[in-house]
Write an enzyme that holds these catalytic residues in place. Structure first.
Site, PDB file in Angstrom:
ATOM      1  N   ARG A  54       0.811  -1.222   0.000  1.00 37.56           N
ATOM      2  CA  ARG A  54       0.000   0.000   0.000  1.00 37.56           C
ATOM      3  C   ARG A  54       0.847   1.276   0.000  1.00 37.56           C
ATOM      4  NH1 ARG A  54      -2.887  -4.009   1.776  1.00 37.56           N
ATOM      5  NH2 ARG A  54      -0.833  -4.572   2.515  1.00 37.56           N
ATOM      6  N   THR A  55       1.769   1.372   0.951  1.00 39.40           N
ATOM      7  CA  THR A  55       2.499   2.633   1.118  1.00 39.40           C
ATOM      8  C   THR A  55       3.350   2.917  -0.116  1.00 39.40           C
ATOM      9  OG1 THR A  55       2.587   2.074   3.449  1.00 39.40           O
ATOM     10  CG2 THR A  55       3.952   3.909   2.723  1.00 39.40           C
ATOM     11  N   LYS A  82      26.605  -5.175  -1.960  1.00 45.00           N
ATOM     12  CA  LYS A  82      28.076  -5.153  -1.976  1.00 45.00           C
ATOM     13  C   LYS A  82      28.618  -4.443  -0.751  1.00 45.00           C
ATOM     14  CE  LYS A  82      27.642  -4.384  -6.925  1.00 45.00           C
ATOM     15  NZ  LYS A  82      27.871  -3.332  -7.929  1.00 45.00           N
ATOM     16  N   ARG A 104      11.352   3.632   3.974  1.00 43.44           N
ATOM     17  CA  ARG A 104      10.823   2.706   4.994  1.00 43.44           C
ATOM     18  C   ARG A 104      11.982   1.880   5.510  1.00 43.44           C
ATOM     19  NH1 ARG A 104       5.612  -1.219   4.739  1.00 43.44           N
ATOM     20  NH2 ARG A 104       4.652   0.810   5.157  1.00 43.44           N
ATOM     21  N   HIS A 132       4.283   5.891  11.607  1.00 42.86           N
ATOM     22  CA  HIS A 132       3.962   5.711  10.191  1.00 42.86           C
ATOM     23  C   HIS A 132       3.044   6.893   9.861  1.00 42.86           C
ATOM     24  CE1 HIS A 132       3.075   3.966   6.417  1.00 42.86           C
ATOM     25  NE2 HIS A 132       2.645   2.779   6.769  1.00 42.86           N
TER      26      HIS A 132
HETATM   27  N1   CP Z   1      -0.442  -0.053   5.814  1.00 38.93           N
HETATM   28  C1   CP Z   1       0.770  -0.312   5.297  1.00 38.93           C
HETATM   29  O1   CP Z   1       1.769   0.306   5.662  1.00 38.93           O
HETATM   30  O2   CP Z   1       0.759  -1.290   4.350  1.00 38.93           O
HETATM   31  P1   CP Z   1       2.055  -1.748   3.535  1.00 38.93           P
HETATM   32  O3   CP Z   1       2.996  -2.408   4.514  1.00 38.93           O
HETATM   33  O4   CP Z   1       1.547  -2.680   2.493  1.00 38.93           O
HETATM   34  O5   CP Z   1       2.680  -0.512   2.959  1.00 38.93           O
END
Ligand code: CP
Length: 298
Positions: A54-55, A82, A104, A132
């Site tokens: 999603r993100t 590497k 992320r 998040h």
């Molecule tokens: N909600 C969320 O962060 O989903 P993903 O891990 O798929 O990005």
């Protein structure tokens, strides 16, 4: 000044409401052409050291809708293999001319040192158990769409709250907007030192008071050792038709995803009229357009 997007705690209420207003503008878009110049000639790197559906996809769609070019960086196919460090990778992207980095990572504190070392905005797409914030913003947007306001809503969060960055961002936002937070989940997964929350042992007791119930996945990747009996979890903390009947008529339920059918939620209610799970995903594009406009716009 460089405008990073790392934590909802850095934004005051009117700034958050402005981001939500822009998300609403983007969502009610009748003519997408008028928005595809906002980030024209900008390059945005999408750097994910943890899996995401999603993100990652919604940030990339959001960037493209605003006219930006997206550089997809996958650590497993890069010079990380590497021995290149995270800092050197990000510095390389900055040197190549990238205008912003969406990152992320599994480390809660990954942004602590990085922010002072970059001249381009960094965007937190999920940092360990910390926050998040783009998920927090899309959750607020979904609540605002539903109830026309945020102040004084009553929400419940059920699941692995201790390890959840989604809960982390929601708790920050809740305090700003006087949203009442109730929590429920297995004893070991509930924070005991969290201020301003009501803890419930029984989901059935928590549900009737809520405007919105947020279900969370058990963050297995953040546990050293956890023996999860999925059937037992579903029995105690899963949302099913019986528990749906305990919800207030106008209430809704949320899940940030990915969700596990018949663990957090019964298979047959994922798309129930009270579910906003897929609405949250759609809203993720609009709120992330708003975030990208904030960090890179004029
Ligand atoms: N909600 C969320 O962060 O989903 P993903 O891990 O798929 O990005």
């Amino acid at each position: 000044m460089i405008k990073h997007f790392l934590s909802l705690s850095s934004f005051n209420n009117s700034q958050i409401l402005h981001l939500l207003k822009r998300a609403n503008d983007f969502s009610s878009l009748s003519n997408p052409i008028q928005f595809n110049q906002i980030l024209k000639n900008k390059f945005i790197a999408s750097v994910f050291y943890e899996p995401s559906t999603r993100t990652r996809c919604s940030f990339e769609i959001a960037a493209k809708k605003l006219g930006a070019e997206v550089i997809q960086f996958t650590p497993e196919n890069s010079s990380v293999k590497k021995g290149e460090t995270l800092y050197d990778t990000l510095k390389t992207l900055e040197s190549l001319g990238v205008d912003a980095i969406i990152l992320r990572h599994s480390d809660d504190k990954i942004f602590d040192e990085l922010t002072t070392k970059f001249k381009i905005p960094l965007i937190n797409a999920g940092a360990g158990r910390f926050e998040h914030p783009s998920q927090g913003l899309l959750d607020l947007f979904t609540l605002q769409q539903e109830f026309n306001q945020l102040n004084n809503l009553v929400i419940g969060i059920c699941g692995d709250i201790k390890h959840s960055r989604v809960a982390g961002s929601m708790m920050v936002a809740a305090e700003k907007f006087d949203i009442e937070v109730n929590i429920c989940g297995p004893t070991d997964l509930i924070p005991r030192n969290q201020k301003n929350v009501y803890i419930y042992d029984s989901l059935n007791e928590m549900i009737p008071k809520l405007d919105a119930l947020m279900l969370l996945r058990i963050q297995l990747e953040r546990h050293q050792s956890l023996e999860l009996n999925q059937d037992e979890y579903f029995k105690n903390y899963g949302l099913d038709k019986q528990r749906l009947n305990l919800m207030k008529p106008q209430s809704i339920f949320l899940h940030p995803g990915p969700f596990n059918r018949n663990v957090e939620i019964a298979d047959d209610i994922v798309e129930h009229p009270k579910s906003r799970i897929f609405k949250q995903m759609s809203n993720g594009v609009y709120t992330r357009m708003s975030i990208l406009e904030y960090v890179l716009g004029d």
